[in-house]
Design a protein around this motif. Structure first.
Motif, PDB file in Angstrom:
ATOM      1  N   SER A  43       0.906  -1.129   0.036  1.00  0.00           N
ATOM      2  CA  SER A  43      -0.151  -0.097  -0.069  1.00  0.00           C
ATOM      3  C   SER A  43       1.001   1.264  -0.124  1.00  0.00           C
ATOM      4  N   THR A  44       2.119   1.074   0.755  1.00  0.00           N
ATOM      5  CA  THR A  44       2.768   2.494   0.652  1.00  0.00           C
ATOM      6  C   THR A  44       3.657   2.557  -0.540  1.00  0.00           C
ATOM      7  N   LEU A  45       3.857   1.563  -1.082  1.00  0.00           N
ATOM      8  CA  LEU A  45       4.670   1.426  -2.547  1.00  0.00           C
ATOM      9  C   LEU A  45       3.597   2.111  -3.500  1.00  0.00           C
ATOM     10  N   LEU A  46       2.262   1.604  -3.369  1.00  0.00           N
ATOM     11  CA  LEU A  46       1.203   1.973  -4.323  1.00  0.00           C
ATOM     12  C   LEU A  46       1.263   3.641  -4.128  1.00  0.00           C
ATOM     13  N   ALA A  47       1.213   3.915  -3.171  1.00  0.00           N
ATOM     14  CA  ALA A  47       1.036   5.760  -2.566  1.00  0.00           C
ATOM     15  C   ALA A  47       2.265   6.348  -3.411  1.00  0.00           C
ATOM     16  N   VAL A  48       3.334   5.870  -3.170  1.00  0.00           N
ATOM     17  CA  VAL A  48       4.490   6.538  -4.068  1.00  0.00           C
ATOM     18  C   VAL A  48       4.434   6.518  -5.412  1.00  0.00           C
ATOM     19  N   GLU A  49       4.110   5.392  -5.941  1.00  0.00           N
ATOM     20  CA  GLU A  49       4.042   4.936  -7.260  1.00  0.00           C
ATOM     21  C   GLU A  49       2.982   5.923  -7.870  1.00  0.00           C
ATOM     22  N   ARG A  50       1.841   6.000  -7.194  1.00  0.00           N
ATOM     23  CA  ARG A  50       0.878   6.925  -7.780  1.00  0.00           C
ATOM     24  C   ARG A  50       1.126   8.664  -7.588  1.00  0.00           C
ATOM     25  N   GLY A  51       1.960   8.835  -6.749  1.00  0.00           N
ATOM     26  CA  GLY A  51       2.142  10.146  -6.554  1.00  0.00           C
ATOM     27  C   GLY A  51       1.003  10.880  -6.105  1.00  0.00           C
ATOM     28  N   ASN A  52       0.231  10.181  -5.289  1.00  0.00           N
ATOM     29  CA  ASN A  52      -1.083  10.679  -4.936  1.00  0.00           C
ATOM     30  C   ASN A  52      -0.999  11.798  -3.601  1.00  0.00           C
ATOM     31  N   ASN A  53      -1.994  12.889  -3.794  1.00  0.00           N
ATOM     32  CA  ASN A  53      -1.638  13.972  -2.817  1.00  0.00           C
ATOM     33  C   ASN A  53      -1.996  13.418  -1.547  1.00  0.00           C
ATOM     34  N   ASP A  54      -2.450  12.158  -1.279  1.00  0.00           N
ATOM     35  CA  ASP A  54      -2.493  11.708   0.166  1.00  0.00           C
ATOM     36  C   ASP A  54      -1.117  11.910   0.819  1.00  0.00           C
ATOM     37  N   LEU A  55       0.129  11.526   0.089  1.00  0.00           N
ATOM     38  CA  LEU A  55       1.537  12.020   0.670  1.00  0.00           C
ATOM     39  C   LEU A  55       1.544  13.195   1.291  1.00  0.00           C
ATOM     40  N   ILE A  56       0.993  14.362   0.698  1.00  0.00           N
ATOM     41  CA  ILE A  56       1.121  15.607   1.290  1.00  0.00           C
ATOM     42  C   ILE A  56       0.236  15.668   2.634  1.00  0.00           C
ATOM     43  N   ILE A  57      -0.914  15.014   2.633  1.00  0.00           N
ATOM     44  CA  ILE A  57      -1.885  14.857   3.924  1.00  0.00           C
ATOM     45  C   ILE A  57      -0.966  14.147   4.955  1.00  0.00           C
ATOM     46  N   PHE A  58      -0.526  13.222   4.600  1.00  0.00           N
ATOM     47  CA  PHE A  58       0.293  12.456   5.677  1.00  0.00           C
ATOM     48  C   PHE A  58       1.511  13.296   6.223  1.00  0.00           C
ATOM     49  N   ILE A  59       2.026  14.142   5.382  1.00  0.00           N
ATOM     50  CA  ILE A  59       2.932  14.847   5.981  1.00  0.00           C
ATOM     51  C   ILE A  59       2.436  15.992   6.884  1.00  0.00           C
ATOM     52  N   LEU A  60       1.336  16.550   6.256  1.00  0.00           N
ATOM     53  CA  LEU A  60       0.789  17.817   7.063  1.00  0.00           C
ATOM     54  C   LEU A  60       0.273  17.229   8.237  1.00  0.00           C
ATOM     55  N   LEU A  61      -0.557  15.892   8.595  1.00  0.00           N
ATOM     56  CA  LEU A  61      -0.914  15.394  10.072  1.00  0.00           C
ATOM     57  C   LEU A  61       0.234  14.667  10.844  1.00  0.00           C
ATOM     58  N   PHE A  62       1.298  14.383  10.187  1.00  0.00           N
ATOM     59  CA  PHE A  62       2.500  13.790  10.824  1.00  0.00           C
ATOM     60  C   PHE A  62       3.038  15.024  11.649  1.00  0.00           C
ATOM     61  N   LEU A  63       3.233  15.977  10.721  1.00  0.00           N
ATOM     62  CA  LEU A  63       3.593  17.347  11.238  1.00  0.00           C
ATOM     63  C   LEU A  63       2.958  17.975  12.572  1.00  0.00           C
ATOM     64  N   SER A  64       1.545  17.628  12.406  1.00  0.00           N
ATOM     65  CA  SER A  64       0.753  18.130  13.267  1.00  0.00           C
ATOM     66  C   SER A  64       0.908  17.751  14.656  1.00  0.00           C
ATOM     67  N   ALA A  65       1.364  16.444  14.872  1.00  0.00           N
ATOM     68  CA  ALA A  65       1.593  15.743  16.014  1.00  0.00           C
ATOM     69  C   ALA A  65       2.865  16.358  16.916  1.00  0.00           C
ATOM     70  N   ARG A  66       3.729  17.000  16.021  1.00  0.00           N
ATOM     71  CA  ARG A  66       4.954  17.485  16.625  1.00  0.00           C
ATOM     72  C   ARG A  66       4.877  19.015  17.014  1.00  0.00           C
ATOM     73  N   THR A  67       3.656  19.687  17.121  1.00  0.00           N
ATOM     74  CA  THR A  67       3.734  21.226  16.832  1.00  0.00           C
ATOM     75  C   THR A  67       2.931  21.616  17.976  1.00  0.00           C
ATOM     76  N   THR A  68       2.540  22.829  18.050  1.00  0.00           N
ATOM     77  CA  THR A  68       1.757  23.580  19.014  1.00  0.00           C
ATOM     78  C   THR A  68       0.422  23.257  18.557  1.00  0.00           C
ATOM     79  N   SER A  69      -0.627  23.565  19.577  1.00  0.00           N
ATOM     80  CA  SER A  69      -1.921  23.633  19.073  1.00  0.00           C
ATOM     81  C   SER A  69      -2.425  24.571  17.746  1.00  0.00           C
ATOM     82  N   PHE A  70      -1.709  25.755  17.755  1.00  0.00           N
ATOM     83  CA  PHE A  70      -2.168  26.491  16.564  1.00  0.00           C
ATOM     84  C   PHE A  70      -1.686  26.208  15.298  1.00  0.00           C
TER      85      PHE A  70
END
Length: 301
Positions: A43-70
């Motif tokens: 499933s991860t290789l499929l996401a990378v192969e498709r270049g889907n913007n779910d990758l961008i969503i993943f990055i944003l949510l991943f970073l949101s867990a490491r930041t302030t509330s705002f």
């Protein structure tokens, strides 16, 4: 023309590199082979192969867990603008009711504004039985067999399985965890909310399973060996439908679908146990389910 294509390739390559770095952070923190196995799952290789913007969503949510509330609020609003499903991660703000209410109002306003487009997208999106997950996809797969279980009854059975798991009536349902740090809990809530919500409300291509990577650190903290091992194995089986089909044919597909259903039931149960600590109303609603003694999960997010 060519210039635009080069810009797109540079952008997607940068996105993939940042995504892989996020995965590296999770793997290096857990130091577990399970994290590595899922990062390199089908499933991860499929996401990378498709270049889907779910990758961008993943990055944003991943970073949101490491930041302030705002900044977390800003990341999730941005993700919701890109794709509507990140609205499902509202429970990550359950400790901060004001921010949760603000985000809910913003997201619901966006949902109302985009509703006509969303209806068109839903109507034009096919419900696939292969390389996909969700109640609709399972119903489509069942329709190709003698079972032909309607989507409604599949939903009823899945909800019943959540109640059984929530009751903790068997040792395999003992999902108590060791103390887990705030970041792991936030990652878990983000990943589990995306999986559980999209599972119920839509049919989704398997590349969206990448959000389950964020659940691994918290799942590794389950004290009981049997449910911990079972959930991690189900996680691995969930992300590798093509490999299972290549090795076992239709039996492999059945294993993959069954693993996705088990994962749905257990992740939903863990989310309910976390959220009910902060929401007494939810706890009262669930009080009709007979539960066996267990230590309450902590909620640090």
């Amino acid at each position: 023309g060519l210039h635009n294509e080069v810009n797109y390739l540079v952008f997607m390559l940068s996105t993939v590199i940042v995504f892989l770095y996020c995965c590296y952070c999770i793997v290096s923190k857990t130091r577990s082979v399970w994290s590595l196995l899922f990062v390199f799952s089908g499933s991860t290789l499929l996401a990378v192969e498709r270049g889907n913007n779910d990758l961008i969503i993943f990055i944003l949510l991943f970073l949101s867990a490491r930041t302030t509330s705002f900044l977390r609020l800003l990341s999730i609003v941005t993700a919701t603008i890109l794709k509507i499903f990140p609205i499902l991660v509202l429970p990550v703000f359950i400790k901060d009711k004001k921010i949760m209410l603000t985000l809910a109002v913003l997201c619901l306003g966006l949902l109302a504004w985009m509703w006509p487009q969303l209806l068109l997208i839903r109507a034009g999106t096919p419900v696939a039985a292969g390389l996909s997950y969700g109640v609709a996809s399972i119903a489509a797969a069942a329709a190709m067999t003698p079972l032909k279980i309607p989507q409604f009854w599949l939903t009823v059975m899945l909800i019943a399985s959540v109640f059984i798991a929530y009751s903790g009536s068997f040792e395999v349902f003992n999902l108590d965890t060791e103390f887990s740090d705030i970041q792991n809990e936030r990652w878990f809530i983000l990943g589990a909310c995306v999986y559980v919500g999209t599972f119920i409300f839509s049919s989704n291509w398997d590349y969206r399973l990448i959000f389950l990577i964020m659940c691994v650190p918290y799942l590794l903290s389950i004290k009981n060996y049997m449910p911990r091992c079972m959930m991690l194995v189900c996680l691995f089986l969930t992300g590798n439908q093509l490999a299972l089909y290549a090795a076992l044919g239709y039996f492999g597909l059945a294993i993959n679908i069954f693993a996705k259903c088990i994962l749905f039931s257990f992740l939903t149960t863990m989310l309910l146990r976390l959220i009910e600590i902060e929401v007494p109303f939810l706890k009262r609603m669930l009080s009709f389910i007979p539960t066996f003694p267990r230590r309450a999960l902590r909620f640090n997010a």
